[in-house]
Design an enzyme around this catalytic site. Structure first.
Site, short mmCIF file in Angstrom:
data_model
loop_
_atom_site.label_atom_id
_atom_site.label_comp_id
_atom_site.label_asym_id
_atom_site.label_seq_id
_atom_site.Cartn_x
_atom_site.Cartn_y
_atom_site.Cartn_z
N ASP A 110 -51.90 21.42 -59.54
CA ASP A 110 -50.94 22.00 -60.47
C ASP A 110 -50.93 21.29 -61.82
O ASP A 110 -50.85 21.93 -62.87
CB ASP A 110 -49.55 22.04 -59.86
CG ASP A 110 -49.08 20.74 -59.26
OD1 ASP A 110 -49.82 19.73 -59.32
OD2 ASP A 110 -47.96 20.71 -58.70
N GLN A 121 -50.21 19.47 -55.38
CA GLN A 121 -51.23 18.55 -54.90
C GLN A 121 -50.80 17.82 -53.63
O GLN A 121 -49.61 17.74 -53.31
CB GLN A 121 -51.56 17.53 -55.98
CG GLN A 121 -52.33 18.13 -57.15
CD GLN A 121 -52.86 17.06 -58.09
OE1 GLN A 121 -52.26 16.74 -59.09
NE2 GLN A 121 -54.01 16.50 -57.75
N HIS A 122 -51.80 17.30 -52.94
CA HIS A 122 -51.66 16.33 -51.85
C HIS A 122 -51.21 16.92 -50.52
O HIS A 122 -51.32 16.24 -49.49
CB HIS A 122 -50.68 15.21 -52.21
CG HIS A 122 -50.82 14.64 -53.58
ND1 HIS A 122 -52.03 14.20 -54.07
CD2 HIS A 122 -49.91 14.45 -54.57
CE1 HIS A 122 -51.86 13.75 -55.30
NE2 HIS A 122 -50.59 13.90 -55.64
#
Length: 516
Positions: A283, A73-74
């Site tokens: 994830d 992520q991110h």
């Protein structure tokens, strides 16, 4: 009946894994894996190369009817008008944007309440959303920083830390204005890889089809410019970071919608109608899907990061900012607490003591709980939970008598578990009804982690069979799309054992004294 094959792709921090799976049973058919480069700033081309290598190791994807991508992520992927990557992607564990995180919190905290609430849907009529957290909205008496945290939580479910995408966008805007000017689209690692699998990519001229980018609400909820209640982007917040909002953002799909059809040269060449690409997801949400988690379940994943995540039927609003109120992959929510330092704490201990993982566990077993007074606060790369981006690791309680290899080994392992106990306590404090704790990730393979976790966490711990649960979750979502069913395919979760041990509350109490 002809067997339907699907593929789950896990494009994680460390590697890409491709799991070809029977859609009806969840049975593993083929598997491939390829490494990603180290670092917190990575050229996305490395992910594409690793995916192709992993897919080839898995025997190719010509016979796959559907696939989905679960991703770290991110990570901020910036594309220009030709679909070219503008700069290396800044990953979740890159903390350079901590200054921007604080600035954005303060900016929203100092804003007029009418401006800060616009478009957020805030108020008591919103589903599960608290009333205005700034009380009387008295700028003279309220603390700007605390009000900013609360407003970000109201707007997007999470307060800002350096991990979140919007802070990285702000860093680029302030430090690389030439790159910021070129931004035509912003996406996440799993979005970008799905787009490439669909056959899109950089073009010399003409339309790069940036509008074909798609994502899901779980990954979008980690950007801090998406509201998972309304399922809409907060472009006003993105404009705070970038100075403009006229960029393409991926379409946010429903949990089992079709995002695209794969390029037949990549997947589905031998399947009538081609290989459909499911929405994919972040994830942690994919791991929850792979585990079949329900409300009352909490997973603790010890990978590069450490994550305690709980499935919730309603959105979570932690006005302290400690819990990230993310969405999951099924239409629900996944409040979680995440540490930057996960199983790499064990790696640090192994290197420092010159041992392998089993030898580290053997050394630790020679010591008593609490490591004879030694405590490690393991913020080697700064920390996200608690939010201490500039911290470093610290040992406490060292004496000439207790500084032994066995005590040091025990302190490293207890630090992993105490750090995750912090995350569990945050989740519980938010009101999560914790019925089961499931321990997964590479760190769960350590016999010492397994031995000490129940005692430090104060409860039995379920140990699912060691497997790639992000890839399984992605494959399960792909099967949901391929089979066109209303319900998620029911795949059995294999449990290796239920871990139990005598409670050792003194270990966490000792840790908490020094951590404070």
């Amino acid at each position: 009946m002809t067997r339907v094959l699907v593929a789950g792709v896990d494009t994680s921090t460390q590697s890409c894994k491709v799991r070809v799976t029977d859609a009806l049973t969840g049975e593993l058919v083929r598997f491939g894996q390829a490494a990603h480069p180290d670092g917190t700033s990575v050229n996305p081309q490395a992910w594409w190369d690793a995916f192709q290598e992993a897919a080839a190791q898995a025997g190719g994807l010509d016979d796959v009817s559907a696939l989905a991508v679960g991703g770290q992520q991110h990570g901020m992927v910036l594309l220009d008008n030709q679909g070219r990557v503008i700069r290396d992607a800044l990953l979740w564990n890159d903390t350079r944007s901590s200054v921007q995180a604080e600035a954005l919190i303060n900016e929203l905290g100092a804003a007029d309440s009418t401006d800060s609430d616009s478009g957020s849907g805030s108020g008591s009529d919103s589903v599960g959303r608290p009333d205005n957290a700034d009380g009387a909205n008295n700028a003279d008496s309220a603390d700007i920083q605390a009000r900013g945290v609360a407003r970000w939580v109201q707007a997007v479910g999470s307060s800002l830390v350096a991990s979140l995408t919007i802070t990285k966008v702000a860093w680029v805007a302030q430090n690389e204005p030439e790159n910021a000017e070129r931004i035509a689209a912003i996406c996440l690692p799993h979005d970008w890889l799905s787009w490439r699998i669909a056959g899109y990519g950089p073009v010399e001229s003409g339309d790069a089809q940036l509008d074909a980018l798609f994502t899901d609400r779980s990954d979008a909820s980690g950007t801090a410019y998406f509201d998972s209640i309304t399922n809409e982007y907060r472009r006003d917040l993105l404009e705070m970071a970038l100075g403009r909002s006229n960029v393409v953002l991926p379409r946010v799909l429903n949990p089992h919608a079709v995002g695209a059809i794969a390029d037949p040269y990549i997947a589905g060449k031998n399947v009538e109608g081609g290989c459909v690409i499911a929405p994919g997801g972040g994830d942690n949400a994919m791991a929850a899907l792979g585990l079949g988690m329900k409300a009352g379940d909490v997973s603790v994943s010890l990978g590069t990061s450490g994550v305690a995540a709980a499935v919730s039927n309603s959105p979570a609003y932690d006005l302290t900012g400690a819990i990230a109120g993310f969405a999951d992959c099924t239409g629900h929510w996944l409040p979680l607490a995440c540490t930057i330092n996960g199983s790499r704490i064990l790696d640090a201990g192994r290197r420092a003591l010159g041992v392998d993982y089993d030898e580290l566990a053997t050394l630790a077993h020679e010591a008593q709980p609490g490591a004879n007074g030694i405590t490690l606060i393991p913020y080697f790369d700064g920390e996200r939970t608690p939010n201490r981006p500039n911290a470093t690791a610290q040992f406490y309680g060292l004496t000439l008598e207790n500084t032994t290899r066995s005590n040091m080994a025990r302190a490293f392992i207890e630090a992993v578990l105490c750090s995750q106990r912090d995350c569990l306590e945050y989740v519980k404090a938010l009101g999560a009804d914790v019925q089961r704790i499931l321990l997964i990730g590479g760190g769960a393979k350590s016999p010492a982690i397994r031995a000490y976790a129940p005692g430090i966490w104060g409860t039995d711990v379920i140990l699912p069979h060691t497997d790639e649960y992000v890839a399984i979750g992605a494959a399960r979502q792909a099967a949901w799309v391929a089979l066109s069913t209303d319900d998620i395919p029911a795949w059995e979760l294999n449990i290796d054992e239920v871990l139990s041990s005598s409670p050792t509350p003194e270990v966490y109490e000792q840790y908490a004294r020094y951590r404070a």
